[in-house]
Design a protein around this motif. Structure first.
Motif, PDB file in Angstrom:
ATOM      1  N   ALA A 120       0.919   4.426  13.025  1.00  0.00           N
ATOM      2  CA  ALA A 120       1.983   4.504  12.013  1.00  0.00           C
ATOM      3  C   ALA A 120       3.351   4.370  12.664  1.00  0.00           C
ATOM      4  O   ALA A 120       4.248   3.694  12.139  1.00  0.00           O
ATOM      5  CB  ALA A 120       1.885   5.825  11.261  1.00  0.00           C
ATOM      6  N   THR A 121       3.514   4.985  13.812  1.00  0.00           N
ATOM      7  CA  THR A 121       4.780   4.903  14.533  1.00  0.00           C
ATOM      8  C   THR A 121       5.012   3.489  15.066  1.00  0.00           C
ATOM      9  O   THR A 121       6.124   2.938  14.972  1.00  0.00           O
ATOM     10  CB  THR A 121       4.791   5.908  15.703  1.00  0.00           C
ATOM     11  N   SER A 122       3.964   2.893  15.615  1.00  0.00           N
ATOM     12  CA  SER A 122       4.089   1.559  16.199  1.00  0.00           C
ATOM     13  C   SER A 122       4.526   0.529  15.170  1.00  0.00           C
ATOM     14  O   SER A 122       5.323  -0.377  15.467  1.00  0.00           O
ATOM     15  CB  SER A 122       2.757   1.129  16.821  1.00  0.00           C
ATOM     16  N   HIS A 123       4.013   0.655  13.930  1.00  0.00           N
ATOM     17  CA  HIS A 123       4.304  -0.329  12.891  1.00  0.00           C
ATOM     18  C   HIS A 123       5.336   0.160  11.864  1.00  0.00           C
ATOM     19  O   HIS A 123       5.643  -0.558  10.916  1.00  0.00           O
ATOM     20  CB  HIS A 123       3.009  -0.713  12.166  1.00  0.00           C
ATOM     21  N   GLU A 124       5.827   1.394  12.052  1.00  0.00           N
ATOM     22  CA  GLU A 124       6.803   1.977  11.132  1.00  0.00           C
ATOM     23  C   GLU A 124       6.309   1.924   9.685  1.00  0.00           C
ATOM     24  O   GLU A 124       6.956   1.380   8.791  1.00  0.00           O
ATOM     25  CB  GLU A 124       8.164   1.258  11.270  1.00  0.00           C
TER      26      GLU A 124
ATOM     27  N   GLY B  14       9.674   0.401  -1.520  1.00  0.00           N
ATOM     28  CA  GLY B  14       9.609  -0.897  -0.849  1.00  0.00           C
ATOM     29  C   GLY B  14       8.979  -0.829   0.521  1.00  0.00           C
ATOM     30  O   GLY B  14       8.862  -1.841   1.230  1.00  0.00           O
ATOM     31  N   LEU B  15       8.539   0.363   0.919  1.00  0.00           N
ATOM     32  CA  LEU B  15       7.947   0.549   2.247  1.00  0.00           C
ATOM     33  C   LEU B  15       6.486   0.112   2.266  1.00  0.00           C
ATOM     34  O   LEU B  15       5.757   0.270   1.297  1.00  0.00           O
ATOM     35  CB  LEU B  15       8.045   2.014   2.666  1.00  0.00           C
ATOM     36  N   GLU B  16       6.082  -0.435   3.405  1.00  0.00           N
ATOM     37  CA  GLU B  16       4.693  -0.840   3.577  1.00  0.00           C
ATOM     38  C   GLU B  16       3.828   0.417   3.673  1.00  0.00           C
ATOM     39  O   GLU B  16       4.103   1.313   4.481  1.00  0.00           O
ATOM     40  CB  GLU B  16       4.554  -1.680   4.844  1.00  0.00           C
ATOM     41  N   THR B  17       2.811   0.496   2.836  1.00  0.00           N
ATOM     42  CA  THR B  17       1.976   1.700   2.764  1.00  0.00           C
ATOM     43  C   THR B  17       0.519   1.352   3.023  1.00  0.00           C
ATOM     44  O   THR B  17       0.000   0.366   2.499  1.00  0.00           O
ATOM     45  CB  THR B  17       2.105   2.358   1.372  1.00  0.00           C
ATOM     46  N   ARG B  18      -0.130   2.155   3.837  1.00  0.00           N
ATOM     47  CA  ARG B  18      -1.542   1.957   4.152  1.00  0.00           C
ATOM     48  C   ARG B  18      -2.351   3.170   3.687  1.00  0.00           C
ATOM     49  O   ARG B  18      -1.865   4.309   3.713  1.00  0.00           O
ATOM     50  CB  ARG B  18      -1.748   1.756   5.654  1.00  0.00           C
TER      51      ARG B  18
END
Length: 319
Positions: free
Chosen positions: A157-161, A239-243
């Motif tokens: 999560a940190t690596s890809h923000e 608008g954030l990318e969410t997984r």
């Protein structure tokens, strides 16, 4: 009492084998024969009994799941099913029963006790939703499984923000989400016991990003909403990318923690002690480091209180 039975019922939980081991060995130490009943209450109806000895429970204390297997039984909910179970117990000369499971399992134990079969309940469920006990067998292991997963998810999560939603078990109980969320430092914890505003969730996420955070972790109990729906709304608002990560049944498996093994061993041994003393319709619980005893009748009349103090602390620490 000369002969007792032991069964596991409902969902499996890490530490059940440690409890079975304690029941068998404590019984044999006291000169009592033990029969394992396979596949829960359905095994009672089908007379799926096996005599246990010291070797039957060798090398199982570290194993997850249950060597006796488990199953749900609709037939046992009927008078005919209960009558079959009681007949089989009497045919085998089994005078008492240790039931390891959750609230549904305890209701079955209580019904048997009303009909003359001594029954003692041992709380085994990863949900930790049984009243009159601080912990149930398997809960500590399940929480640690989630925390271990979140630790790894946080790295990517940190690596890809990115924002990650981690869905954990708990249709009606948010205890796994709460404890794992606090232990892993989650930014948001969503549970079925507490209504939440998705806009407030998004606001907290955005405040974190504004002050330089590179990721956000949300722990979601399955009963608090569908993780993919929640993720879609967060993306639409922020608008954030969410997984999405759904941990599922991985939370039920694995080697039980030392805490679960020790607590299960103490509970299993105490259950045998109670049967030998002639007790019935009791549950063995855990409170403030001690084993406590509660009437099964009280268990079915009360719901476990959600830990609001810990939930509020989680909100404070995740600002």
């Amino acid at each position: 009492m000369k002969r007792i039975g032991v069964l596991t019922s409902g969902g499996d939980a890490p530490g059940m084998n440690a409890a079975i081991r304690a029941v068998v060995r404590h019984s044999i130490f006291n000169g009592v024969e033990v029969y394992g009943i396979k596949k829960g209450y359905q095994g009672l109806i089908n007379a799926d009994f096996v005599k246990m000895d010291l070797g039957s429970v060798g090398d199982i204390i570290h194993r997850g799941g249950t060597i006796l297997r488990t199953a749900r039984s609709e037939e046992f909910k009927t008078e005919e099913g209960i009558a079959k179970a009681i007949k089989n117990l009497k045919d085998y000369g089994i005078e008492g029963l240790v039931v390891i499971g959750g609230d549904g399992s305890f209701r079955g134990a209580y019904e048997l006790s009303k009909r003359g079969i001594a029954a003692i309940g041992v709380p085994g469920t990863i949900d930790n939703d049984i009243p009159y006990t601080e912990y149930t067998i398997g809960f500590d292991t399940a929480v640690n499984t989630v925390v271990e997963a979140v630790n790894k998810i946080r790295d990517t999560a940190t690596s890809h923000e990115r924002t990650f939603i981690v869905e954990v078990m708990g249709r009606e109980s948010g205890n796994i989400a709460l404890y794992a969320g606090v232990a892993s430092g989650a930014e948001n914890i969503l549970v079925p016991e507490i209504p939440y505003d998705i806009n407030e969730v998004c606001k907290k996420i955005m405040n974190g990003y504004k002050r330089g955070k590179l990721h956000s972790i949300i722990i979601l109990a399955e009963g608090a909403g569908h993780s993919f729906d929640v993720g879609k709304k967060i993306h639409e608002i922020t608008g954030l990318e969410t997984r999405i990560i759904v941990l599922g049944h991985v939370q039920r498996g694995g080697t039980p923690t030392a805490f679960d093994r020790i607590m299960a061993s103490r509970m299993g041994a105490k259950a045998v002690e109670l049967l030998i003393k002639g007790e019935t319709a009791k549950m063995v619980g855990y409170s403030r480091g001690e084993i406590v005893i509660t009437d099964l009748e009280k268990i079915k009349e009360k719901k476990k209180t959600f830990n609001m103090e810990l939930y509020e602390l989680a909100n404070i620490l995740s600002i």
